[in-house]
Design a protein around this motif. Structure first.
Motif, short mmCIF file in Angstrom:
data_model
loop_
_atom_site.label_atom_id
_atom_site.label_comp_id
_atom_site.label_asym_id
_atom_site.label_seq_id
_atom_site.Cartn_x
_atom_site.Cartn_y
_atom_site.Cartn_z
N SER A 151 0.78 -1.17 0.05
CA SER A 151 -0.10 0.03 0.16
C SER A 151 0.92 1.33 -0.05
O SER A 151 1.81 1.45 0.69
CB SER A 151 -0.81 -0.10 1.21
OG SER A 151 -0.10 -0.07 2.48
N ASP A 152 0.48 2.38 -0.49
CA ASP A 152 0.89 3.45 -0.77
C ASP A 152 1.21 4.18 0.67
O ASP A 152 0.26 4.34 1.34
CB ASP A 152 0.09 4.59 -1.64
CG ASP A 152 0.97 5.80 -2.12
OD1 ASP A 152 1.90 6.24 -0.90
OD2 ASP A 152 0.62 6.48 -3.03
N PRO A 153 2.29 4.49 1.14
CA PRO A 153 2.40 4.90 2.56
C PRO A 153 1.81 6.23 2.70
O PRO A 153 1.67 6.92 3.85
CB PRO A 153 4.14 4.82 2.60
CG PRO A 153 4.41 5.15 1.43
CD PRO A 153 3.46 4.30 0.52
N ALA A 154 1.58 7.05 1.53
CA ALA A 154 0.92 8.35 1.67
C ALA A 154 -0.42 8.39 1.65
O ALA A 154 -1.28 9.64 1.78
CB ALA A 154 1.54 9.29 0.60
N ALA A 155 -1.14 7.22 1.50
CA ALA A 155 -2.72 7.20 1.43
C ALA A 155 -3.44 7.78 2.50
O ALA A 155 -4.40 8.12 2.41
CB ALA A 155 -2.96 5.65 1.28
N HIS A 156 -2.90 7.65 3.72
CA HIS A 156 -3.49 8.19 4.88
C HIS A 156 -3.01 9.74 5.12
O HIS A 156 -3.66 10.29 6.30
CB HIS A 156 -3.43 7.39 6.18
CG HIS A 156 -3.44 5.88 5.70
ND1 HIS A 156 -4.96 5.59 5.70
CD2 HIS A 156 -2.95 4.84 5.86
CE1 HIS A 156 -5.01 4.04 5.30
NE2 HIS A 156 -3.76 3.95 5.55
N LEU A 157 -2.44 10.48 4.36
CA LEU A 157 -2.14 11.89 4.47
C LEU A 157 -3.44 12.59 4.13
O LEU A 157 -4.11 12.63 3.07
CB LEU A 157 -1.04 12.22 3.69
CG LEU A 157 0.41 11.35 4.13
CD1 LEU A 157 1.53 11.98 3.02
CD2 LEU A 157 0.84 11.75 5.51
N LYS A 198 3.04 8.72 9.91
CA LYS A 198 2.14 8.27 9.13
C LYS A 198 2.51 7.28 7.86
O LYS A 198 2.19 6.46 7.45
CB LYS A 198 1.17 9.10 8.27
CG LYS A 198 0.05 9.76 9.43
CD LYS A 198 -0.97 10.70 8.81
CE LYS A 198 -2.09 11.17 9.62
NZ LYS A 198 -3.16 12.02 8.93
N VAL A 199 3.62 7.73 7.33
CA VAL A 199 4.47 6.92 6.12
C VAL A 199 5.29 5.90 6.76
O VAL A 199 5.92 5.17 5.70
CB VAL A 199 5.02 7.95 5.13
CG1 VAL A 199 4.16 8.97 4.53
CG2 VAL A 199 6.24 8.62 5.80
#
Length: 220
Positions: A151-157, A198-199
């Motif tokens: 999963s993209d680590p920036a998805a929750h930013l 988050k990332v």
């Protein structure tokens, strides 16, 4: 006087170590607690002395700076490593960054750059001179997958955090990000901390690597 920052110098050239020592120890808050001429000695001295910051050369006989950095970060995680590099050693410097270094500094850095770098890294920031960041990432861009598995680590930013993340990836300082996004520096610092958490980045340098791997920054 505030507590001194304890520094370990690692370089196989004695004159370079002497020069750095003279510059660093002219500052009241900086003290050189040890020196090493190769990677193996650096690991041993880091374990023995527990310095706050290590200035690490890359090309050295025996154990090089990349391997030494990886061992030190694993064995002495409180020690922050600044890699000493020149433009023709970018690939080696990037390897050391991947190994866990907190930044890189040109060997011909000015006095203020050197002392400022040590203080910044000790304070939890990272040293990412934009021109060196670009040179290193340009050199290894073809090896950085833009769509790795998982999963993209920036998805929750949040939208703002993503803007900060992308600005960090371009090597901008907190002050530059604040100016670009019309925010206060303290607000940017808060956003940076949230982005790192988050990332899943260990520090600002690691965040830059992740940003380029996931295509959140361009090398235009």
């Amino acid at each position: 006087m505030s507590e001194q920052i304890r520094i370990l110098l690692v370089d196989d050239q004695q004159l370079i170590r002497v020069g750095f020592r003279l510059v660093l120890e002219s500052e009241p808050d900086l003290v050189v607690v040890g020196e090493a001429a190769d990677g193996a000695s650096a690991v041993a001295e880091a374990t023995r002395l527990r310095p706050d910051v290590i200035l690490m050369d890359v090309r050295m006989p025996g154990v090089d700076g990349i391997a030494a950095t990886e061992r030190i970060v694993t064995a002495t995680p409180t020690a922050k490593v600044i890699v000493l590099t020149t433009f023709d050693l970018d690939e080696y410097a990037f390897g050391a960054i991947q190994a866990g270094a907190s930044g890189f500094l040109l060997k011909d850095a000015q006095r203020q750059e050197l002392t400022g770098a040590v203080r910044a890294v000790h304070g939890g920031d990272a040293i990412l001179a934009p021109r060196v960041t670009r040179r290193i990432l340009d050199h290894v861009a073809s090896r950085l997958p833009h769509t790795p598995a998982g999963s993209d680590p920036a998805a929750h930013l949040t939208e703002r955090e993503l803007e900060v993340f992308e600005a960090m990836a371009r090597g901008l300082t907190n002050a530059e990000i604040a100016q670009q996004l019309f925010l206060g520096e303290s607000t940017v610092k808060t956003h940076v901390g949230r982005v790192l958490a988050k990332v899943g980045a260990r520090d600002r340098v690691h965040a830059v690597i992740l940003a380029h791997r996931w295509g959140h920054a361009t090398l235009d």
